[in-house]
Design an enzyme around this catalytic site. Sequence first.
Site, PDB file in Angstrom:
ATOM      1  CG  ASN A  55      -2.066  -0.613   1.511  1.00  0.00           C
ATOM      2  OD1 ASN A  55      -2.391  -1.343   0.072  1.00  0.00           O
ATOM      3  ND2 ASN A  55      -2.211  -1.693   2.151  1.00  0.00           N
ATOM      4  CD  GLU A  56       5.123   2.416   4.275  1.00  0.00           C
ATOM      5  OE1 GLU A  56       4.656   2.447   5.368  1.00  0.00           O
ATOM      6  OE2 GLU A  56       6.622   2.710   3.268  1.00  0.00           O
ATOM      7  CG  LEU A  57       5.489  -0.211  -4.359  1.00  0.00           C
ATOM      8  CD1 LEU A  57       6.802   0.556  -5.071  1.00  0.00           C
ATOM      9  CD2 LEU A  57       5.892  -1.408  -4.486  1.00  0.00           C
TER      10      LEU A  57
END
Length: 141
Positions: free
Chosen positions: A92-94
């Site tokens: 999700n961060e990526l």
Amino acid sequence: MASASSFASNSQYCPRWKYDVFLSFRDADTRDTFTSHLYEGLKNRGIFTFQDDKRLEQGDSISEELLKAIEESQVALIIFSKNYATSRWCLNELVKIMECKEEENGQTVIPIFYDVDPSNVRYQSALQKHLPNMNRGIRMM
């Protein structure tokens, strides 16, 4: 035309970036080793770095605070480790990092491969749709 000093004193002026660097990493793989040393090194050089200090349970959704920190960081350092792609949180961060990179005047994204071969990471199915975008304009280290 306003002088630089009057512009800087303007109450509506705010810098584009709140953080110099955002660290994206798999907690269990690198927090107490590489990432902690990298964070301290950046901090000691006066580089304002965001590192999420909360240890999150698997499956937790990405927080608004974290999304905002990604948006407000000039550079995103993604530390790809053996288990990075197994974390929904990391993925999700990526996704958010790559969205920010694609915006006009977006951030710089620098991949770091920690104890993995870059070609192994490149072919993980969870990352395949994001890595082609990362390779444009970024040297793989």
